[in-house]
Design a protein around this motif. Structure first.
Motif, PDB file in Angstrom:
ATOM      1  N   GLN A   1      -6.077   2.442  -4.438  1.00 28.33           N
ATOM      2  CA  GLN A   1      -4.762   2.135  -3.891  1.00 28.33           C
ATOM      3  C   GLN A   1      -4.748   0.762  -3.224  1.00 28.33           C
ATOM      4  O   GLN A   1      -3.771   0.019  -3.329  1.00 28.33           O
ATOM      5  CB  GLN A   1      -4.358   3.227  -2.898  1.00 28.33           C
ATOM      6  N   GLN A   2      -5.839   0.405  -2.544  1.00 25.51           N
ATOM      7  CA  GLN A   2      -5.900  -0.888  -1.882  1.00 25.51           C
ATOM      8  C   GLN A   2      -5.940  -2.028  -2.893  1.00 25.51           C
ATOM      9  O   GLN A   2      -5.285  -3.059  -2.704  1.00 25.51           O
ATOM     10  CB  GLN A   2      -7.136  -0.964  -0.981  1.00 25.51           C
TER      11      GLN A   2
ATOM     12  N   ASN B   1      -3.042  -5.141  -3.346  1.00 28.87           N
ATOM     13  CA  ASN B   1      -3.355  -6.569  -3.279  1.00 28.87           C
ATOM     14  C   ASN B   1      -3.100  -7.314  -4.584  1.00 28.87           C
ATOM     15  O   ASN B   1      -3.164  -8.543  -4.614  1.00 28.87           O
ATOM     16  CB  ASN B   1      -4.836  -6.761  -2.911  1.00 28.87           C
TER      17      ASN B   1
ATOM     18  N   HIS C   1      -9.660   3.301  -2.313  1.00 21.03           N
ATOM     19  CA  HIS C   1     -10.036   1.959  -2.760  1.00 21.03           C
ATOM     20  C   HIS C   1      -9.171   1.514  -3.937  1.00 21.03           C
ATOM     21  O   HIS C   1      -8.821   0.334  -4.064  1.00 21.03           O
ATOM     22  CB  HIS C   1     -11.511   1.925  -3.147  1.00 21.03           C
TER      23      HIS C   1
ATOM     24  N   HIS D   1       0.884  -1.172   0.000  1.00 22.71           N
ATOM     25  CA  HIS D   1       0.000   0.000   0.000  1.00 22.71           C
ATOM     26  C   HIS D   1       0.920   1.220   0.000  1.00 22.71           C
ATOM     27  O   HIS D   1       1.357   1.699   1.038  1.00 22.71           O
ATOM     28  CB  HIS D   1      -0.907  -0.003   1.222  1.00 22.71           C
TER      29      HIS D   1
ATOM     30  N   LYS E   1       0.262   4.329   2.328  1.00 23.48           N
ATOM     31  CA  LYS E   1       0.521   4.106   3.749  1.00 23.48           C
ATOM     32  C   LYS E   1       2.014   3.983   4.017  1.00 23.48           C
ATOM     33  O   LYS E   1       2.500   4.389   5.062  1.00 23.48           O
ATOM     34  CB  LYS E   1      -0.208   2.852   4.225  1.00 23.48           C
TER      35      LYS E   1
END
Length: 679
Positions: A657-658, A662, A655, A610, A613
């Protein structure tokens, strides 16, 4: 070990494992209760000893009482642990902010020091007895610097103040606070405490800081226990050597380089004979990176067809729908000829969803391959506290196996993080990988586990992931047919004729932007034919993209102090370059090495998780990475876009970026898919 005991016999420290990280809703499945078990523990600290004196586990949602289950259990455990002595009870915010817990302590006449949340409402013991949020009282204190020592010998330096006297369920208490790092206001280093007795400020801060210390101590004990019990795989995966970091991985690669040319694999073309079009079912699809690799790796005739994509998150499903259409346009294929006609959000654990996937496979003439990456938080290096198959995320591997056993594909490919190799199966010392191998071997599959680094296949990023390929014995292959490398493509990059793709190769052409850029459609100067001829990755990234446009070259807006930190970080540097500026971190020494990492132009990127973050920094501009830059570093082509809302409307950068964090790198599975065409 030093403790403040004073007139008390000992400290009773209350904690549990119901952290947000362990209790959060599952990604990629439905939103129903996960059946998480909660363990409440009471630790006795006396002098140099620490002992768990009481514990009890319950199933979340299984207990009903006037008080919450945790508070009810904690009350009974504290009763048992106190045993007629005169301890001081210490607890963190989930207990300290619960009036029922404070009432319980008052009923038992037990002195306490607890941490409370900044939003916790307190009643000031003054004229009018106003009620305010604890954070609103921070400015009242006379702050001074103090230093105290934690049980592990670490010194805690902070500024602290007594703020006010407040009304408690039984009597009067003292509100106090500490700020680690010297920044005022509410931040990660803010500790707000509530004590039922008066004492020196340093003593109160030392007591309440135990609530943070015990979380770290419990995590460390859990890791040591995992190392003692062990979960080393004993099957085919036992020969795999973990790739702990980039430097060690490069050393392993250098040793293996001489052996690669001698490794022979035998491909018999048996799969080519089985079907002209290979039907693929993709589970836990996320944004569809794994499936995209198969679509891209299908050759000029498009030999792979995704007949079903299983994903629960409706926002991610919007991404799948949009990019399936975009792929058809970019590949100039007949509409819906290689991608599902429709995709709907579906919880893969539900029986009806499995039956739907079976029906789709039956209508298409059977599933040739089943691919997917069950959510990996429970095995992730970034979430090492959850290396246990009892973590609900890890149970989704069982769902993946269930689909294999029901659909009986000719082959399957599962992707996960390295941690799956040493995570023990629930209640045993046997690794999760061993359990998978045993079940699928019994079902007739020959299994091939492998760690693959994305950088080997033209991805501008060092990213090692675990892949497990299974080929049904009906195909006629055995383990000996492929040699030590298995049925995987050998590295295509990392040699003198084809070096690794660098950050410069991947993103240097994108226009310069600033912090907080929000324009989703940016003007873009198309590279010349000469540049595209020299830059193979850029040629891939721009193929099929809209001319003169760079989509999603947008960034999160960071605070001014964050941008100032970026200015002090050299290429390749990380948070250690700005250690003296990291004043809002409670314990900067525990910070991950890739936080505040500035990328280098002429090397592949570090692993893209991420990226917002992690505060990954552009190689030369003083800002975080843009979504398009991070997408390229994950090897997504420029025509690929992430949805951010369930309706597909603009917005929702977090969303997007998430999903990217993943995602499986498409170029990795493209290389695998191309190799599999020869099987």
């Amino acid at each position: 070990m030093t403790h403040y005991i004073g007139r008390f016999d000992e400290i009773l420290l209350v904690e549990d494992n119901s952290t947000a990280a362990e209790r959060r809703r599952l990604a990629g499945v439905g939103s129903e209760d996960t059946g998480q078990t909660i363990t409440v523990r009471v630790h006795r600290l006396n002098g140099a000893s620490k002992l768990v004196v009481a514990r009890r586990t319950y199933e979340a949602g299984s207990m009903r009482s006037k008080r919450s289950a945790k508070i009810e259990l904690a009350s009974k455990l504290v009763d048992r642990a106190a045993d007629g002595g005169q301890p001081v009870v210490v607890a963190g915010t989930s207990y300290g902010s619960a009036s029922a817990f404070l009432e319980m302590l008052g009923e038992r006449d037990l002195p306490f020091v607890v941490q409370i949340r900044p939003s916790t409402v307190v009643q000031l013991n003054e004229r009018g007895r106003p009620t305010v949020a604890a954070a609103d009282v921070l400015e009242r204190g006379r702050w001074r610097d103090i230093s105290t020592v934690m049980p592990d010998g670490a010194e805690l330096e902070c500024s602290a103040a007594k703020l006010a006297t407040v009304a408690l369920p039984a009597g009067t208490g003292w509100l106090f606070a500490a700020q680690v790092g010297g920044i005022q206001g509410v931040h990660r280093g803010t500790i707000i405490g509530l004590a039922s007795f008066d004492a020196g400020l340093a003593d109160l801060v030392q007591l309440v800081a135990h609530a943070r210390w015990i979380r770290r101590a419990s995590r460390n004990e859990k890791r040591r226990e995992a190392a003692r019990t062990g979960a080393e795989p004993s099957g085919a995966a036992s020969a795999i050597t973990a790739r702990a970091n980039i430097a060690l991985a490069r050393q392993q690669d250098a040793r293996a380089q001489a052996e690669l040319p001698q490794i022979q694999t035998s491909t018999k073309g048996l799969l080519r004979q089985a079907a002209s079009i290979l039907n693929v079912i993709e589970l836990f699809s996320g944004a569809g990176g794994m499936g995209l690799g198969f679509l891209l790796g299908g050759g000029p005739q498009g030999r792979y067809r995704i007949i079903y994509s299983g994903e629960a998150n409706p926002i991610f499903v919007q991404t799948l729908r949009a990019n399936h259409k975009s792929f058809e346009r970019a590949a100039r294929l007949r509409p819906a000829s290689r991608t599902p006609e429709s995709s709907e959000a579906a919880d893969l654990r539900e029986k009806a969803v499995l039956e739907r996937a079976e029906a789709v496979a039956r209508e298409a003439g059977g599933a040739t391959f089943l691919i997917g990456g069950p959510p990996c938080q429970g095995f992730s290096m970034a979430n090492r506290n959850s290396w246990s198959a009892s973590n609900p995320h890890n149970e989704l591997v069982d769902v993946f196996i269930k689909y294999i056993l029901r659909l009986r594909p000719l082959g399957f490919l599962m992707e996960n993080v390295q941690g799956i190799l040493w995570t023990p199966n629930a209640g045993t010392s046997v690794s999760v990988v061993d359990v998978i191998e045993r079940r699928l071997k019994a079902a007739g599959y020959v299994l091939f586990p492998k760690l693959l680094d994305a950088v080997w296949y033209g991805v501008p990023q060092n990213r090692t992931r675990f892949f497990l390929m299974g080929l049904h014995r009906d195909l006629g292959y055995s383990a000996d047919d492929f040699g030590p490398w298995g049925p995987f493509p050998k590295p295509s990059h990392g040699n003198p004729s084809r070096p690794f793709v660098t950050v410069r190769n991947a993103i240097a052409d994108l226009p310069r932007i600033g912090n907080g850029e929000s324009e989703e459609r940016a003007s873009y100067d198309e590279p010349s034919d000469e540049v595209l001829q020299e830059n193979e990755f850029l040629r891939y990234a721009r193929a099929g993209a809209e001319h003169g446009v760079a989509f999603d070259h947008v960034t999160s807006r960071h605070a001014d102090y964050v941008i100032e930190r970026y200015r002090s970080i050299p290429a390749g540097g990380n948070w250690e370059s700005i250690r003296d500026q990291m004043t809002n971190y409670a314990d900067v020494s525990r910070t991950h090495s890739n936080i505040y990492r500035r990328l280098r132009w002429d090397e592949p990127s570090i692993t893209i998780g991420h990226y917002r973050k992690s505060m990954l920094v552009h190689p030369s501009q003083h800002r975080g990475l843009s979504l398009r830059e991070a997408s390229r570093l994950q090897s997504f082509p420029d025509w690929f876009r992430f949805a951010g809302t369930a309706s597909g409307k603009p917005g929702g950068l977090v969303h997007k970026q998430q999903q990217l964090a993943n995602a499986v790198c498409p170029l990795v599975t493209k290389a695998i898919a191309e190799f599999m065409l020869n099987l």
